[in-house]
Write a protein that holds these residues in place. Structure first.
Motif, PDB file in Angstrom:
ATOM      1  N   ARG A   1       0.800  -1.160   0.021  1.00  0.00           N
ATOM      2  CA  ARG A   1      -0.051  -0.227   0.002  1.00  0.00           C
ATOM      3  C   ARG A   1       0.851   1.257  -0.136  1.00  0.00           C
ATOM      4  O   ARG A   1       0.520   2.188  -0.488  1.00  0.00           O
ATOM      5  N   HIS A   2       1.885   1.159   0.725  1.00  0.00           N
ATOM      6  CA  HIS A   2       2.609   2.346   0.769  1.00  0.00           C
ATOM      7  C   HIS A   2       3.556   2.538  -0.474  1.00  0.00           C
ATOM      8  O   HIS A   2       3.616   3.935  -1.054  1.00  0.00           O
ATOM      9  N   LEU A  63       6.901   2.663   6.752  1.00  0.00           N
ATOM     10  CA  LEU A  63       6.623   1.516   7.569  1.00  0.00           C
ATOM     11  C   LEU A  63       7.086   2.104   9.167  1.00  0.00           C
ATOM     12  O   LEU A  63       6.181   1.685   9.971  1.00  0.00           O
ATOM     13  N   MET A  66       4.030   4.601  10.573  1.00  0.00           N
ATOM     14  CA  MET A  66       2.879   3.770  10.561  1.00  0.00           C
ATOM     15  C   MET A  66       2.898   2.806  11.846  1.00  0.00           C
ATOM     16  O   MET A  66       2.098   2.099  11.974  1.00  0.00           O
ATOM     17  N   GLY A  67       4.236   2.580  12.219  1.00  0.00           N
ATOM     18  CA  GLY A  67       4.452   1.712  13.219  1.00  0.00           C
ATOM     19  C   GLY A  67       4.491   0.291  12.655  1.00  0.00           C
ATOM     20  O   GLY A  67       4.200  -0.596  13.637  1.00  0.00           O
ATOM     21  N   GLU A  68       4.881   0.129  11.717  1.00  0.00           N
ATOM     22  CA  GLU A  68       5.020  -1.328  10.791  1.00  0.00           C
ATOM     23  C   GLU A  68       6.320  -1.876  10.892  1.00  0.00           C
ATOM     24  O   GLU A  68       6.557  -2.959  10.142  1.00  0.00           O
ATOM     25  N   HIS A  69       7.256  -1.166  11.513  1.00  0.00           N
ATOM     26  CA  HIS A  69       8.600  -1.772  11.380  1.00  0.00           C
ATOM     27  C   HIS A  69       8.955  -2.997  12.123  1.00  0.00           C
ATOM     28  O   HIS A  69       8.365  -3.432  12.927  1.00  0.00           O
TER      29      HIS A  69
END
Length: 69
Positions: A1-2, A63, A66-69
């Motif tokens: 999505r990014h 990432l 958005m806190g997806e790391h």
């Protein structure tokens, strides 16, 4: 999505977001209006300091942001 978001605003399809393209994205996607805030974020993302944001620089930032790391 990014990556889809990146490609949506890479209007010249060169694989980079120019300052203008990044500014447009920030205003449209995040309702950011302050030029200084947008420049500050761009400077933090632009790891090689070439003035353009690569797909990799953008996705890593997205990432983490958005806190997806």
């Amino acid at each position: 999505r990014h990556l889809a978001t990146f490609r949506k605003y890479d209007v010249d399809f060169d694989g980079f977001l120019s300052p203008k393209e990044f500014r447009t994205m920030c205003k449209n996607e995040f309702a950011m209006k302050e030029e200084q805030d947008i420049r500050h974020i761009a400077d933090a993302i632009d790891l090689n300091m070439d003035g353009y944001l690569s797909e990799q620089e953008f996705v890593v930032w997205a990432l983490v942001a958005m806190g997806e790391h």
